[in-house]
Design a protein around this motif. Structure first.
Motif, short mmCIF file in Angstrom:
data_model
loop_
_atom_site.label_atom_id
_atom_site.label_comp_id
_atom_site.label_asym_id
_atom_site.label_seq_id
_atom_site.Cartn_x
_atom_site.Cartn_y
_atom_site.Cartn_z
N UNK A 220 -17.02 28.84 -2.85
CA UNK A 220 -15.93 29.47 -2.11
C UNK A 220 -16.27 30.88 -1.62
N UNK A 221 -17.57 31.24 -1.69
CA UNK A 221 -18.03 32.55 -1.21
C UNK A 221 -17.22 33.69 -1.83
N UNK A 222 -17.10 33.66 -3.15
CA UNK A 222 -16.29 34.66 -3.86
C UNK A 222 -17.14 35.65 -4.64
N UNK B 151 -13.93 15.80 -17.56
CA UNK B 151 -14.75 16.24 -18.68
C UNK B 151 -14.96 17.75 -18.66
N UNK B 152 -15.85 18.24 -19.49
CA UNK B 152 -15.99 19.69 -19.65
C UNK B 152 -16.50 20.35 -18.37
N UNK B 153 -17.42 19.72 -17.63
CA UNK B 153 -17.96 20.33 -16.42
C UNK B 153 -16.89 20.41 -15.33
N UNK B 154 -16.18 19.30 -15.09
CA UNK B 154 -15.13 19.31 -14.08
C UNK B 154 -13.98 20.22 -14.45
N UNK B 155 -13.58 20.21 -15.72
CA UNK B 155 -12.44 21.01 -16.15
C UNK B 155 -12.71 22.49 -16.00
N UNK B 156 -13.92 22.94 -16.29
CA UNK B 156 -14.20 24.37 -16.15
C UNK B 156 -14.35 24.77 -14.67
N UNK B 157 -14.76 23.84 -13.81
CA UNK B 157 -14.69 24.15 -12.37
C UNK B 157 -13.24 24.37 -11.97
N UNK B 158 -12.35 23.50 -12.46
CA UNK B 158 -10.92 23.68 -12.15
C UNK B 158 -10.40 24.98 -12.73
N UNK C 260 -8.26 30.45 -11.85
CA UNK C 260 -8.21 31.89 -12.14
C UNK C 260 -8.48 32.74 -10.91
N UNK C 261 -9.06 32.13 -9.89
CA UNK C 261 -9.29 32.82 -8.62
C UNK C 261 -8.10 32.69 -7.67
N UNK C 262 -7.02 32.07 -8.14
CA UNK C 262 -5.81 31.98 -7.34
C UNK C 262 -5.74 30.80 -6.41
N UNK D 119 -20.74 28.57 -9.94
CA UNK D 119 -20.72 27.59 -8.86
C UNK D 119 -19.46 27.71 -8.01
N UNK D 120 -18.32 27.95 -8.64
CA UNK D 120 -17.08 28.15 -7.88
C UNK D 120 -17.21 29.38 -6.98
N UNK D 121 -17.75 30.45 -7.53
CA UNK D 121 -17.95 31.65 -6.71
C UNK D 121 -18.86 31.38 -5.52
#
Length: 387
Positions: free
Chosen positions: A382-384, A13-20, A25-27, A377-379
């Motif tokens: 993954x400490x980004x 869904x939208x929440x999971x897809x934007x985490x992906x 985009x962070x490689x 949340x991704x940042x």
């Protein structure tokens, strides 16, 4: 076969897809697992309005970031984003006061909005009833999408960018090891990942039933409708009305909100079923109408049932007719959506052994807030933040 990734996201869904999306985009090497052939849940069963204007200050920041992300993707690949703005229509002096107070808050937040007089609203919005509208507050930056089109096109776009998507795959087991995570699916696949993020609504109960039952999640059931195409009629933006002004979190930050809410009838039909009246014209010329809110704890989700309550639909249409004299109110589709949300926090987050992150219960903020929140949340995961 062992499929190895930096991140596996469960839930398309939208929440999971934007985490992906943000991990990609962070490689990072990313896989997305969706249990159905294509998303069937809350993401494809909502209005498709991206309206940071309705959020409190914290989530408005995420929503405004989401607007930028949607527009950036749309410039590269058509995912059905249309920047047509959103308007809130006030029906009485109390609601006018709330619009004026929110406009002041927007000025201090540097979020563009425009107060409109009754005459300006009537001029801009065909068939708007003069005996309803008293004033309006317009947000020019806001967008709308076609939910079912958007999420599937977004998946296609991300596949082109290197995302591996596995559909028809239910995660059956997720085990944290000394380093990383092992994951097993219904398709007899074995995955390994540095981290796993679970964003599949209330369905993380398959993996963690005890945690699910002990959570403070509730399920909200919303009823919506779609008219037949409107002949020779154009609604120029998303429309939110007086009951939305009285419901949305943004207005709770207005100085007079509490006093105005205290004067409402606690036994009214709209209070009982959480009704507020929204209009959105889809690409095919139909109008989406809604919606309502009926709640149950996750342990009692069956209490919400599978049926539509026709008295709710009838009430929504009756109230909508007091606002717009549309060419037709003949309904061609009716449906309900269900989404999970927290009773005590604004989103459900739980980490298991450092590398398995459950992120769900975003509630009605999903379409608007997910893109911006997922970036943050991704940042964080993954400490980004300082990379």
């Amino acid at each position: 076969m062992n499929h190895s990734y930096d991140l596996i996201v469960i839930g398309g869904g939208v929440l999971g897809t934007f985490h992906a999306y943000h991990a990609l985009t962070r490689g990072l090497r990313v896989a997305l697992l969706e249990k159905d052939g294509k998303p069937q849940g809350a993401t494809v069963r909502n209005f498709g309005q991206v309206v940071p204007s309705g959020m409190n200050s914290k989530w408005q920041d995420f929503g405004r970031e989401s607007l930028s992300i949607y527009k950036k993707i749309q410039a590269d690949f058509d995912i059905s984003v249309r920047q047509e703005g959103s308007i809130y229509l006030a029906s009485n002096e109390e609601e006018v006061q709330l619009l004026e107070e929110l406009a002041n808050i927007n000025r201090s937040n540097a979020y563009p909005s425009e107060l409109l007089t009754q005459g300006q609203c009537l001029e801009r919005y065909p068939n708007l009833r003069q005996d309803y509208v008293k004033a309006g507050l317009f947000f020019p930056e806001e967008v709308k999408v076609e939910p079912r089109t958007m999420i599937n096109r977004l998946h296609r776009y991300l596949k082109q960018k290197g995302l591996d998507i596995y559909t028809g795959e239910t995660a059956l087991e997720c085990d944290a090891l000394r380093s990383g995570v092992q994951l097993y699916t219904s398709g007899n696949r074995h995955f390994s990942a540095t981290k796993v993020i679970i964003c599949n609504g209330s369905e993380f109960k398959t993996l963690y039933p005890k945690l699910f039952q002990e959570s403070d999640l509730v399920i909200s059931k919303l009823q919506m409708m779609q008219t037949k195409p409107q002949p020779n009629y154009l609604l120029p933006s998303s429309v939110l009305t007086g009951l939305s002004i009285r419901r949305y979190e943004a207005f709770s930050e207005c100085p007079s909100y509490r006093e105005i809410k205290a004067r409402e009838d606690p036994d009214s039909f709209e209070k009982k079923w959480g009704v507020h009246i929204l209009f959105k014209q889809a690409e095919d010329g139909t109008i989406i109408l809604g919606d309502s809110h009926e709640y149950a704890p996750v342990s009692q989700i069956s209490d919400l049932g599978f049926d539509l309550k026709m008295e709710i639909d009838d009430f929504i249409v009756k109230e909508a007719k007091k606002i717009f004299a549309l060419p037709t109110y003949e309904i061609q589709n009716r449906w309900f959506g269900m989404y999970s949300q927290c009773q005590t926090t604004d989103i459900f987050q739980h980490t298991i052994d450092e590398d398995i992150h459950i992120v769900t219960g975003i509630g009605g903020k999903g379409m608007t807030g997910s893109a911006g929140f997922a970036k943050h949340n991704i940042n964080s995961i993954f400490n980004l933040n300082y990379v």
